[in-house]
Design a protein around this motif. Structure first.
Motif, PDB file in Angstrom:
ATOM      1  N   LEU A   8       0.073   8.853  10.542  1.00 64.28           N
ATOM      2  CA  LEU A   8      -0.212   7.972  11.668  1.00 64.28           C
ATOM      3  C   LEU A   8       0.282   6.547  11.425  1.00 64.28           C
ATOM      4  O   LEU A   8       0.651   5.838  12.359  1.00 64.28           O
ATOM      5  CB  LEU A   8      -1.718   7.970  11.955  1.00 64.28           C
ATOM      6  N   ARG A   9       0.326   6.138  10.149  1.00 63.82           N
ATOM      7  CA  ARG A   9       0.783   4.787   9.824  1.00 63.82           C
ATOM      8  C   ARG A   9       2.303   4.695   9.721  1.00 63.82           C
ATOM      9  O   ARG A   9       2.861   3.608   9.861  1.00 63.82           O
ATOM     10  CB  ARG A   9       0.148   4.327   8.506  1.00 63.82           C
ATOM     11  N   GLN A  10       2.985   5.813   9.436  1.00 63.69           N
ATOM     12  CA  GLN A  10       4.440   5.803   9.290  1.00 63.69           C
ATOM     13  C   GLN A  10       5.032   7.034   9.984  1.00 63.69           C
ATOM     14  O   GLN A  10       5.667   7.881   9.347  1.00 63.69           O
ATOM     15  CB  GLN A  10       4.826   5.781   7.806  1.00 63.69           C
ATOM     16  N   PRO A  11       4.828   7.170  11.297  1.00 66.22           N
ATOM     17  CA  PRO A  11       5.173   8.425  11.982  1.00 66.22           C
ATOM     18  C   PRO A  11       6.656   8.773  11.963  1.00 66.22           C
ATOM     19  O   PRO A  11       7.012   9.948  11.985  1.00 66.22           O
ATOM     20  CB  PRO A  11       4.675   8.184  13.409  1.00 66.22           C
ATOM     21  N   LEU A  12       7.538   7.787  11.925  1.00 71.20           N
ATOM     22  CA  LEU A  12       8.966   8.066  11.997  1.00 71.20           C
ATOM     23  C   LEU A  12       9.492   8.745  10.744  1.00 71.20           C
ATOM     24  O   LEU A  12      10.564   9.365  10.760  1.00 71.20           O
ATOM     25  CB  LEU A  12       9.743   6.761  12.254  1.00 71.20           C
ATOM     26  N   LEU A  13       8.754   8.668   9.625  1.00 71.46           N
ATOM     27  CA  LEU A  13       9.207   9.279   8.382  1.00 71.46           C
ATOM     28  C   LEU A  13       8.880  10.767   8.302  1.00 71.46           C
ATOM     29  O   LEU A  13       9.360  11.461   7.411  1.00 71.46           O
ATOM     30  CB  LEU A  13       8.576   8.556   7.189  1.00 71.46           C
ATOM     31  N   ASP A  14       8.052  11.262   9.212  1.00 72.04           N
ATOM     32  CA  ASP A  14       7.679  12.685   9.239  1.00 72.04           C
ATOM     33  C   ASP A  14       7.138  13.144   7.885  1.00 72.04           C
ATOM     34  O   ASP A  14       7.572  14.150   7.323  1.00 72.04           O
ATOM     35  CB  ASP A  14       8.879  13.539   9.651  1.00 72.04           C
ATOM     36  N   ILE A  15       6.178  12.389   7.348  1.00 76.42           N
ATOM     37  CA  ILE A  15       5.617  12.698   6.026  1.00 76.42           C
ATOM     38  C   ILE A  15       4.183  13.206   6.134  1.00 76.42           C
ATOM     39  O   ILE A  15       3.436  13.197   5.165  1.00 76.42           O
ATOM     40  CB  ILE A  15       5.656  11.464   5.109  1.00 76.42           C
ATOM     41  N   GLY A  16       3.822  13.683   7.318  1.00 81.73           N
ATOM     42  CA  GLY A  16       2.457  14.136   7.516  1.00 81.73           C
ATOM     43  C   GLY A  16       2.062  15.268   6.590  1.00 81.73           C
ATOM     44  O   GLY A  16       2.837  16.201   6.341  1.00 81.73           O
ATOM     45  N   ARG A  17       0.820  15.200   6.098  1.00 76.25           N
ATOM     46  CA  ARG A  17       0.310  16.213   5.178  1.00 76.25           C
ATOM     47  C   ARG A  17      -0.556  17.262   5.881  1.00 76.25           C
ATOM     48  O   ARG A  17      -0.976  18.236   5.249  1.00 76.25           O
ATOM     49  CB  ARG A  17      -0.490  15.519   4.076  1.00 76.25           C
ATOM     50  N   ASP A  18      -0.819  17.072   7.178  1.00 78.88           N
ATOM     51  CA  ASP A  18      -1.631  18.058   7.910  1.00 78.88           C
ATOM     52  C   ASP A  18      -1.048  19.456   7.826  1.00 78.88           C
ATOM     53  O   ASP A  18      -1.777  20.449   7.785  1.00 78.88           O
ATOM     54  CB  ASP A  18      -1.742  17.660   9.388  1.00 78.88           C
ATOM     55  N   ARG A  19       0.281  19.565   7.801  1.00 83.55           N
ATOM     56  CA  ARG A  19       0.947  20.874   7.818  1.00 83.55           C
ATOM     57  C   ARG A  19       0.612  21.700   6.589  1.00 83.55           C
ATOM     58  O   ARG A  19       0.765  22.934   6.606  1.00 83.55           O
ATOM     59  CB  ARG A  19       2.458  20.681   7.933  1.00 83.55           C
ATOM     60  N   SER A  20       0.174  21.026   5.511  1.00 89.70           N
ATOM     61  CA  SER A  20      -0.215  21.758   4.302  1.00 89.70           C
ATOM     62  C   SER A  20      -1.724  21.967   4.214  1.00 89.70           C
ATOM     63  O   SER A  20      -2.196  22.579   3.256  1.00 89.70           O
ATOM     64  CB  SER A  20       0.257  20.996   3.062  1.00 89.70           C
ATOM     65  N   ARG A  21      -2.448  21.469   5.185  1.00 87.63           N
ATOM     66  CA  ARG A  21      -3.904  21.499   5.121  1.00 87.63           C
ATOM     67  C   ARG A  21      -4.516  22.383   6.193  1.00 87.63           C
ATOM     68  O   ARG A  21      -5.727  22.336   6.437  1.00 87.63           O
ATOM     69  CB  ARG A  21      -4.441  20.067   5.261  1.00 87.63           C
ATOM     70  N   THR A  22      -3.701  23.184   6.854  1.00 88.09           N
ATOM     71  CA  THR A  22      -4.202  24.025   7.937  1.00 88.09           C
ATOM     72  C   THR A  22      -5.120  25.120   7.390  1.00 88.09           C
ATOM     73  O   THR A  22      -5.023  25.500   6.227  1.00 88.09           O
ATOM     74  CB  THR A  22      -3.027  24.644   8.709  1.00 88.09           C
TER      75      THR A  22
ATOM     76  N   VAL B 200      -2.752  15.456  15.254  1.00 89.35           N
ATOM     77  CA  VAL B 200      -2.435  14.874  13.953  1.00 89.35           C
ATOM     78  C   VAL B 200      -3.655  14.114  13.441  1.00 89.35           C
ATOM     79  O   VAL B 200      -4.252  13.302  14.153  1.00 89.35           O
ATOM     80  CB  VAL B 200      -1.218  13.933  14.048  1.00 89.35           C
ATOM     81  N   ARG B 201      -4.026  14.360  12.200  1.00 84.95           N
ATOM     82  CA  ARG B 201      -5.199  13.726  11.603  1.00 84.95           C
ATOM     83  C   ARG B 201      -4.862  12.863  10.387  1.00 84.95           C
ATOM     84  O   ARG B 201      -5.652  12.021   9.990  1.00 84.95           O
ATOM     85  CB  ARG B 201      -6.203  14.808  11.163  1.00 84.95           C
ATOM     86  N   ASP B 202      -3.726  13.090   9.769  1.00 84.29           N
ATOM     87  CA  ASP B 202      -3.392  12.457   8.501  1.00 84.29           C
ATOM     88  C   ASP B 202      -3.082  10.969   8.681  1.00 84.29           C
ATOM     89  O   ASP B 202      -2.131  10.612   9.388  1.00 84.29           O
ATOM     90  CB  ASP B 202      -2.187  13.168   7.887  1.00 84.29           C
ATOM     91  N   PRO B 203      -3.846  10.083   8.025  1.00 80.29           N
ATOM     92  CA  PRO B 203      -3.585   8.651   8.184  1.00 80.29           C
ATOM     93  C   PRO B 203      -2.222   8.230   7.650  1.00 80.29           C
ATOM     94  O   PRO B 203      -1.636   7.260   8.145  1.00 80.29           O
ATOM     95  CB  PRO B 203      -4.721   7.993   7.392  1.00 80.29           C
ATOM     96  N   GLN B 204      -1.701   8.945   6.664  1.00 85.44           N
ATOM     97  CA  GLN B 204      -0.379   8.592   6.144  1.00 85.44           C
ATOM     98  C   GLN B 204       0.682   8.791   7.213  1.00 85.44           C
ATOM     99  O   GLN B 204       1.585   7.967   7.374  1.00 85.44           O
ATOM    100  CB  GLN B 204      -0.061   9.441   4.910  1.00 85.44           C
TER     101      GLN B 204
ATOM    102  N   SER C  47       0.836  -1.203   0.000  1.00 85.75           N
ATOM    103  CA  SER C  47       0.000   0.000   0.000  1.00 85.75           C
ATOM    104  C   SER C  47       0.869   1.250   0.000  1.00 85.75           C
ATOM    105  O   SER C  47       1.958   1.269   0.598  1.00 85.75           O
ATOM    106  CB  SER C  47      -0.899  -0.005   1.233  1.00 85.75           C
ATOM    107  N   ASP C  48       0.391   2.299  -0.659  1.00 84.14           N
ATOM    108  CA  ASP C  48       1.112   3.570  -0.631  1.00 84.14           C
ATOM    109  C   ASP C  48       1.192   4.141   0.780  1.00 84.14           C
ATOM    110  O   ASP C  48       2.019   5.016   1.047  1.00 84.14           O
ATOM    111  CB  ASP C  48       0.424   4.584  -1.560  1.00 84.14           C
ATOM    112  N   PHE C  49       0.326   3.676   1.665  1.00 84.76           N
ATOM    113  CA  PHE C  49       0.355   4.141   3.049  1.00 84.76           C
ATOM    114  C   PHE C  49       1.077   3.146   3.961  1.00 84.76           C
ATOM    115  O   PHE C  49       1.034   3.275   5.177  1.00 84.76           O
ATOM    116  CB  PHE C  49      -1.070   4.348   3.568  1.00 84.76           C
ATOM    117  N   GLY C  50       1.753   2.151   3.377  1.00 87.23           N
ATOM    118  CA  GLY C  50       2.503   1.184   4.151  1.00 87.23           C
ATOM    119  C   GLY C  50       1.710  -0.085   4.433  1.00 87.23           C
ATOM    120  O   GLY C  50       0.483  -0.069   4.501  1.00 87.23           O
ATOM    121  N   GLY C  51       2.421  -1.200   4.573  1.00 86.92           N
ATOM    122  CA  GLY C  51       1.778  -2.485   4.804  1.00 86.92           C
ATOM    123  C   GLY C  51       1.301  -3.118   3.505  1.00 86.92           C
ATOM    124  O   GLY C  51       1.363  -2.520   2.433  1.00 86.92           O
ATOM    125  N   SER C  52       0.826  -4.338   3.626  1.00 84.52           N
ATOM    126  CA  SER C  52       0.347  -5.050   2.445  1.00 84.52           C
ATOM    127  C   SER C  52      -0.810  -4.299   1.795  1.00 84.52           C
ATOM    128  O   SER C  52      -1.607  -3.642   2.471  1.00 84.52           O
ATOM    129  CB  SER C  52      -0.119  -6.452   2.821  1.00 84.52           C
TER     130      SER C  52
END
Length: 523
Positions: free
Chosen positions: A384-398, A378-382, A148-153
């Motif tokens: 929340l599923r891969q927090p160590l990568l710091d790829i959250g999109r919430d910062r662009s959606r404020t 934090v609301r972005d599922p991307q 999955s693009d969001f990680g995992g199978s």
């Protein structure tokens, strides 16, 4: 004398402005933006000087991925309003001479969509084949190695029917089976529904994903993958994306759009230049008008890198293909957060003077930078599923800050995401009053683009320039404009002659040089 720009389709000469509806304007006090809020703020969009608005998804959705999990392709989520509110917004947009584009999500639906509820109910249900179901592998695990693009199978087990279903994103977003003719017809009918209602086009989400290779073979492993990259990149998406059959479907979508006159299709496509260009189709069988070009986001902010990228992209286009440029979106880091506010001004001049259709993202015209999102918000599922990568999109959606009143004029209550920390001074009202603001620069650039056909539809030639400077010429109808962009934080000596029309900095440009962080358009 006729205006050469106005002899071209509106989507070639125009500028698109993306609105993220949850974060534009809340009209009903629930902390989330809505259609009535967008309608109330249309004067800002019109005054900016753009030509079209693209709305991120507004369809009914459980919001597992904030609207990209669609539960009904022909409705409006109550969070945003209803069809009557949409019709009012569309009329208000058209009354201002603007176009309205919707975000069409063809790769997957929500798992709450009635189609998937039926598909999941039994193996014999008529809609079973509207989604992609497979038996387990011989070891009982997923049918293949797709990720999955969001990680995992990319496969989710269903106990009730004893099979896996495919999801390129969240498990709540099962992939649609475009090889099924009934599903394809239903989706194309959904496009017709909105065209019949008067929309001016679609931005088509992850278009290159919509068909998978027959037999669903394993994707090859990526030898260059490291844990610093997303889990998706463990494999190369050879068989799960960009299949030949998807191009035929894009051509069918285009044929429908063309039946409605001056409508536009913009495809979200992340591919190398040679494969990207194929999504234009051919003159006899065209596909999307504009395969989105994200290379200003993906490449380093360096003059030599950008020069090479621009030249390669231009060279890759078919003779009938019109270029386009994107510098910010709801999925990408804010441009001012990435390269700083000083260079974000230069970036504004770049995207609005390159050859091709620009797409702007709400809030970038204010220079909103990095916004830290507290962990509990934090609301972005991307993320929340891969927090160590710091790829959250919430910062662009404020939320958009409109003024210095409580909650930035966005809402009467605490918004669904925090505002930018400097919203008291970085807001629309403050920047309208400041002739040196980022907003003033965007308005000036858009006015110049509208006044100068060379900037809207003219030819494009890269020019030699000193290190750190990107230079090019735009020409149309005997009118020649040159653009010099200093991508460094120091002054650069450069010979230039002509009449300066606009600088990204205040004060008069200095002959024989570019000031640090300065871009100039001159005739």
């Amino acid at each position: 004398m006729s205006d050469p720009a106005h002899s071209r389709p509106w989507w070639e000469r125009g500028v698109v402005y993306q609105i993220y509806p949850r974060s534009f304007q809340d009209s009903d006090g629930d902390g989330v933006g809505d259609l009535a809020g967008i309608a109330a703020r249309l004067d800002h969009v019109a005054a900016l000087g753009v030509d079209a608005i693209w709305l991120s998804p507004i369809f009914p959705s459980p919001m597992a991925d904030f609207g990209y999990d669609v539960a009904d392709y022909c409705g409006i989520d109550p969070l945003f309003g209803d069809l009557a509110a949409f019709d009012r917004l569309l009329a208000a947009v058209h009354a201002r001479g603007l176009k309205l584009l919707l975000d069409f999500v063809p790769n997957h639906s929500s798992d709450r969509h009635s189609w998937f509820v039926e598909s999941r109910s039994s193996r014999s249900n008529p809609k079973r084949d509207w989604y992609i179901w497979r038996d387990p592998a011989s070891d009982g695990g997923p049918p293949n190695n797709w990720i999955s693009d969001f990680g995992g199978s990319a496969w989710e087990w269903d106990d009730a029917t004893g099979q896996y279903y495919l999801h390129a994103f969240l498990k709540e977003q099962p992939d649609l089976n475009w090889r099924n003719p009934d599903l394809k017809q239903a989706m194309l009918d959904a496009m017709r529904f909105w065209f019949d209602r008067g929309v001016d086009g679609f931005r088509i989400d992850v278009l290159w994903h919509i068909v998978k290779a027959e037999g669903l073979p394993d994707n090859p492993l990526n030898p260059d993958w490291t844990p610093a990259r997303t889990e998706r990149d463990r494999v190369i998406q050879l068989h799960s994306t960009d299949q030949p059959e998807a191009h035929a479907i894009a051509a069918e979508m285009r044929a429908i759009a063309d039946c409605y006159g001056a409508r536009v299709l913009i495809g979200e496509i992340f591919l190398p230049n040679d494969r990207h260009a194929r999504w234009y189709g051919t003159p006899e069988r065209p596909q999307v008008h504009l395969p989105f070009n994200f290379q200003l986001i993906e490449n380093a902010w360096d003059a030599s890198v950008l020069r090479s990228m621009i030249a390669a992209y231009e060279a890759s286009l078919p003779p009938f293909g019109w270029p386009n440029w994107v510098i910010g979106s709801h999925d990408a880091p804010r441009i001012a957060a990435r390269i700083g506010e000083a260079q974000a001004r230069v970036a504004a001049m770049l995207i609005l003077t390159l050859r091709g259709t620009p797409t702007l993202y709400q809030g970038d015209e204010l220079g909103i930078g990095r916004v830290e999102i507290p962990p509990d918000r934090v609301r972005d599922p991307q993320h929340l599923r891969q927090p160590l990568l710091d790829i959250g999109r919430d910062r662009s959606r404020t939320p958009m800050p409109w003024d210095d009143s409580d909650h930035g004029g966005f809402s009467t209550v605490e918004p669904w995401l925090p505002l930018n920390p400097d919203w008291r001074t970085r807001n629309v009202a403050a920047e309208v009053a400041d002739p040196r603001s980022m907003l003033a620069l965007y308005r000036a650039l858009l006015a110049l683009r509208r006044a100068e056909p060379a900037l809207a539809v003219g030819s494009f030639t890269l020019l030699d320039a000193p290190a750190g400077v990107l230079a090019y010429r735009r020409e149309e109808g005997g009118r020649s404009l040159s653009i010099l962009l200093n991508l460094t934080d120091h002054d650069v000596t450069i010979d230039w002659t002509g009449t300066p029309l606009l600088s990204t900095l205040s004060g008069e440009p200095e002959p024989g040089m570019l000031r640090a962080n300065e871009g100039i358009v001159f005739a």
